[in-house]
Structures are given as C-alpha cells and as structure tokens.
Write an enzyme that holds these catalytic residues in place. Sequence first.
Site, mmCIF file in Angstrom:
data_model
loop_
_atom_site.group_PDB
_atom_site.id
_atom_site.type_symbol
_atom_site.label_atom_id
_atom_site.label_comp_id
_atom_site.label_asym_id
_atom_site.label_seq_id
_atom_site.Cartn_x
_atom_site.Cartn_y
_atom_site.Cartn_z
ATOM 1 N N ASP A 99 1.051 -0.598 -0.090
ATOM 2 C CA ASP A 99 0.106 -0.495 0.394
ATOM 3 C C ASP A 99 0.829 1.552 0.062
ATOM 4 O O ASP A 99 1.794 0.826 0.651
ATOM 5 C CB ASP A 99 -0.559 0.446 1.056
ATOM 6 C CG ASP A 99 -2.381 0.141 0.451
ATOM 7 O OD1 ASP A 99 -2.219 1.707 0.536
ATOM 8 O OD2 ASP A 99 -3.447 -0.241 1.134
ATOM 9 N N ASP A 195 -2.994 4.471 -2.212
ATOM 10 C CA ASP A 195 -4.595 4.880 -1.465
ATOM 11 C C ASP A 195 -4.660 6.244 -2.464
ATOM 12 O O ASP A 195 -3.601 7.517 -2.221
ATOM 13 C CB ASP A 195 -3.857 5.060 -0.218
ATOM 14 C CG ASP A 195 -4.588 5.256 1.108
ATOM 15 O OD1 ASP A 195 -5.760 4.465 1.009
ATOM 16 O OD2 ASP A 195 -4.553 6.716 1.724
ATOM 17 N N GLU A 249 -5.726 3.420 -5.815
ATOM 18 C CA GLU A 249 -7.464 3.882 -5.540
ATOM 19 C C GLU A 249 -8.467 5.370 -5.395
ATOM 20 O O GLU A 249 -7.809 5.863 -5.930
ATOM 21 C CB GLU A 249 -7.847 3.384 -3.775
ATOM 22 C CG GLU A 249 -8.987 3.973 -3.392
ATOM 23 C CD GLU A 249 -9.037 4.028 -1.755
ATOM 24 O OE1 GLU A 249 -9.721 3.944 -0.876
ATOM 25 O OE2 GLU A 249 -8.507 4.976 -1.212
ATOM 26 N N HIS A 321 -11.122 -3.479 4.033
ATOM 27 C CA HIS A 321 -10.860 -2.834 5.084
ATOM 28 C C HIS A 321 -11.914 -1.677 5.178
ATOM 29 O O HIS A 321 -11.767 -0.948 6.309
ATOM 30 C CB HIS A 321 -9.550 -2.774 5.474
ATOM 31 C CG HIS A 321 -9.090 -1.954 4.671
ATOM 32 N ND1 HIS A 321 -9.098 -1.602 3.044
ATOM 33 C CD2 HIS A 321 -8.662 -0.586 4.836
ATOM 34 C CE1 HIS A 321 -8.244 -0.578 2.928
ATOM 35 N NE2 HIS A 321 -7.874 0.400 3.830
ATOM 36 N N ASP A 322 -12.361 -1.043 3.907
ATOM 37 C CA ASP A 322 -13.015 -0.014 4.460
ATOM 38 C C ASP A 322 -14.671 0.326 4.212
ATOM 39 O O ASP A 322 -15.176 0.663 4.234
ATOM 40 C CB ASP A 322 -12.739 0.744 3.276
ATOM 41 C CG ASP A 322 -11.264 1.759 3.127
ATOM 42 O OD1 ASP A 322 -10.603 1.553 4.130
ATOM 43 O OD2 ASP A 322 -10.476 2.225 1.994
HETATM 44 C C1 GLC Z 1 -7.495 4.587 2.129
HETATM 45 C C2 GLC Z 1 -7.560 4.008 2.830
HETATM 46 C C3 GLC Z 1 -8.692 3.816 4.333
HETATM 47 C C4 GLC Z 1 -7.972 5.238 4.913
HETATM 48 C C5 GLC Z 1 -8.120 6.528 3.879
HETATM 49 C C6 GLC Z 1 -7.163 7.605 3.609
HETATM 50 O O1 GLC Z 1 -9.557 5.160 1.862
HETATM 51 O O2 GLC Z 1 -8.086 2.515 2.519
HETATM 52 O O3 GLC Z 1 -8.561 2.877 4.800
HETATM 53 O O4 GLC Z 1 -8.384 6.101 6.025
HETATM 54 O O5 GLC Z 1 -7.480 6.279 2.097
HETATM 55 O O6 GLC Z 1 -5.795 6.770 3.977
#
Ligand code: GLC
Length: 574
Positions: A99, A195, A249, A321-322
């Site tokens: 990540d 991310d 992402e 995980h989100d």
């Molecule tokens: C992404 C991650 C998440 C995090 C956010 C800030 O969306 O997947 O878990 O809280 O970024 O880093």
Amino acid sequence: MRTNDWYKYMSFYQIWIRSFKDGNGDGIGDLAGVYGKLEYIKSLGVDGIWFSPIYPSPNADFGYDISDYKDIHPDYGTLDDFKKVLNKAHRLGLKVIMDLVINHTSDEHPWFIESRKGKDNPYSDYYIWRDKPNNWESILEGNAWEYDEQRGQYYLHLFAKKQPDLNMDNPKVREEVKSILRFWLDMGVDGFREDVINFISKREGLPDGLPFLPVINGMPHYKDGPHIHEYLGEFRKVCEEYDCFQLGEGPMTTVRSAMNYLTGPTRSLDMMFSFDHMMADCLYTEYVHRPFDLRKYKSALSRWQYALAGKAWNALYIENHDHPRIISRYGSERLRRESGTSLAVSYLFLQGTPFIYQGQEIGMTNIRLKSIDDYVDVSSKTNYHKYNLKDTVERRLKRIHFSSRDSSRTPMQWNSSKYAGFSTHKPWFFVNPNYRRVNVASQEHDADSILNFYRKCLKIRRHSRTLIYGSYKEYFPDDKHIFMYERRLGDICYLVICSFSKFPVRVRIPHEFVGKKAKLVISNYHESSEDGHRIRKAAKAVLSSEVFSNDGMKDAIGKEWFAPYETRVYRFRF
Ligand code: GLC
Ligand code: CA
C-alpha cells in the site's frame, strides 16, 4: 522493465495484517502469522497478495497514518521478517503488492514534526499550511483544518486530524515518494495499491467548497486536481524501470476521469478501484444508508465493464478494509452461504482482476457491538458523535452497526477454538461471536462451503481465456432480483446468472440460449440440496425451451426456477 500485463490473469488476496493471524501470541496479527498462512492463501487459487499498510504507524487510522515509509511496524515484525514473507510468497508463485499512502503522513512522521516547527526549515513546505482555513470538511474527522499552536497556522487534513496532507506541489515531496517506490521495488515487491491517489493534487488557492454538503464538500477542488497526471507520470517513470504494476484507489472517481489514468498519454495506473458499485445501499459513504437496490449494483458494474472494454482493465472487489461485510449489506445473514456464493459469482466472472478480502472467502459478517465506545474506527466515532445527533442512541448505534469499517477488521476466524484460532492471547479487537459456526477449519472439508466455492470459481476463471479476456454483455438490467451477464470469446460463451432474491424466482433466459446445450460449470445448489424446488443434474443442463407468450418479453422465452440466491454459470459453445 515492465513486461506489462501479467496482472490480467491474476487474482489477489488482501491482508489487513492486524487481524489476519497472530504469530507470536500477543493478540495482534503479524508477519510471522502471515508467513504460516501463505500456503492457505495459495490454496485459494489466488496469484498475489496486497498488504494494507504494515509500516510504523500510531494507528489513528490503522496503518494509513504512516510515521516511517521504509520500515515495518514493530507490532508486525521487522524488515527481515518481511523479506522472509516476500521470498516465501515468491517461491509459492505469489506476487506481493504494498500500500502506498502518499496523500498524507502521520502527524508523528519526522517530516511533520519538523514542518510544524516553523516556516524556515527544510520541511516547512512538505505540508499544506494556511493562516486562514477554507470550509472543507474532512472525510474521517469533521473539519479538514487543524490549528497547530507550535507553527501558529492551520494544516490541511482530508482524512483524520492525525493525517496531515502532504504538499505534492513541492518537488522535494515528490522525490521522497520516488525514493519510497525504489526502496520497496529494489527489495523485490511487485507493485503498489495507491491510496486515494486521485486526491494528491489540490487546486491552487484551495477555494471554498459547497457550504451545505457534508464530508465531501471540498472534493471538486482536490479530486483529479490540476497537476495529478503530471505527478503520477513522474511516479510511473520510476515504476516503469521495474516489472511492477500500479493500482490506484479512486474514491468518487467516474469512469470518464478514470480513463485519463488508465489510457492514453496520461496513463499512470494499470487499474483503478472505483466505488460506484459499493453505493447500492448507501449514498457516497456508508454514513447514509438506504435499502439495497440490485439495479444500482448492476448498473455501476456494467458501466465500468462497457466503458473499459478493449481499452483498460478493471479491478474487481466487493469487500475490503473500508467497507462492512458484503453479506450483511447486499446479501442475507440468514442465507449466508447462498448469498455469499451468489455475490462471489456476481463479480468474480466479470472482466478484470479480482481481489478477495480476508474473511470474505468464508462469508464473515458484520459485528454489532453494544456501545460506541467499543468501536475503534475513527470514522465510526465521527459518524456517531457528529452526524444526526437528534437520533436516539439506538438509532445512532444501528447506523454504526450498518456502516462501521470495524466490521471488516475483526480477527480472522480460523477455527472454533478460543479467539477463533487467531491468537492464543486475547485479541486486540472483538472476535465476531459467530466464529464457532463461521471459520476456515469447518469449511475446509465441506465441499459446499463458501470457501471451497471461492476456490472453484477462481480455478474456473484462471483456466478460461473467455472469462479473462472475453467481452461482456448484461441481460435484463432492469430486473430487481437477477444479475445476468455473458462473457464471450470466439465460439465460447459463459452465461452467468445470480439471484439476489430471498425467495424462489422464475428467471427469463435470453432467446439465443434457449434450447441450447450447455454445461453447468458451477452452481451453489445441487441435486442433493434440500431446497426442494427442483432436482436437476449438476453436470449437464439443457435450458428450458418452454414458451411463455403472456409476459410480453420479446427477447426471453425460456424460464428457469432459481432458488433463493441461487447462482449458475453455464458454458456454451456456439
Ligand atoms: C483509503 C484507505 C482508508 C483510509 C483512507 C485514508 O481510503 O483505504 O482505509 O482511511 O484512504 O488513508
Ligand atoms: Ca503478534
């Protein structure tokens, strides 16, 4: 050098390490735990692992607040432990992607500690400081600006207070990012999941956002910002020196803007995680719940499937995980096995690279804790303490039960022994009480388990050029209960049918398949099942050619009964 498209046939397993497997008996998941479970991961039929952040972090956002990009969190082990995992994964034929969190750091990162000291040190412009904040809200924790006494200014944090945004306009910051990329690539990792990557370039002047929109009001000024493609182009150059791949992402990304990341001269990513299909039961974020609407799920998936066809590659997921657990959202906890397997088929056979999140493969479901104080996710706390305060405590808690990211972060359920086999010590977080029923060990030897169903699906996909490279076409997009699509390449065509209904339904079969011989490649019901609706041969099926003339459907004349959440995949040769 990039050989380019090895990721296309692959599927990945996502590890959120803190809850995956504890190897040293302190109640916290770690690399030793992962090391011992690599064979298990391999046995699923995946080809790679994506590690959510395993770097040192004060855990304000559980790893997504990084205080050192080039080390391992002591809770999880050391760099040497990581190298051992990496080497063993490679020996097993598993790629490993890390990540990359570069929109922000932890406020405990040495860069920030220096930066907050004043305006004239080498790190003063590493972050976004202002005398006067604008009206943006943060995504995780209220106002997006925090006053820092020491520096006498406000800093921007699009996520939690302890996650100050980096100033990507500063070339020194971009050099740091490149050095992080090289650090891990030189060690041998195979790529990155990047991310919130579409947020890293902010519009000049940081203009105010819409005054009445909560949580995402500033987004038009930081999503797909003015220099995004320039900066990502710089990072891409580094990655191109290696045979690695990049997955971004993209919260709130549209297909249109995604195309600029995935194709053409500004191509800087190989795939993008989009969120559209995760909003079939909520609005923008799980904060705002609405009833699940299958048509929203289907139309989002189809939009991406059609738009990217022949031009770009999809990243497929239904859990991470989100997001709370998918069975609790789009399926049925009562019909856990049925809905979990139908959901699996609904996305695993689409065009793209599938990702499976730890616990998804055994059908883990949401946890429901008694008090908000039991929850640890910053966004759950914000949701409870900041929004809809007029609601009763019960209603607010219900909201958290539905929306909390903690539901996907409970310890992995390995077996029915104490602490679900996750650890020998009391785990750092609550184990879902259903672990005695829902666990890996009990599913391992059950041919009909969700676990073995995932294995079968992944194997089928991995061995079919049609399922990997074939075209996509959806049938009956307006149907409220059935998701039906085909994948086609040459004379081979797969017809994928998933029921999302709690009741038996009659399913229309498109004209061209009616009466044709087909092989049933997989189904979540079979002859011996007690569904009582129908007994049929599992190996070969000939689709019904009964003619129904009274339903006004021109393109569908065959009908088949589908049991609750039944899914079937047929293979035709034309
Ligand atoms: C992404 C991650 C998440 C995090 C956010 C800030 O969306 O997947 O878990 O809280 O970024 O880093
Ligand atoms: Ca441990």
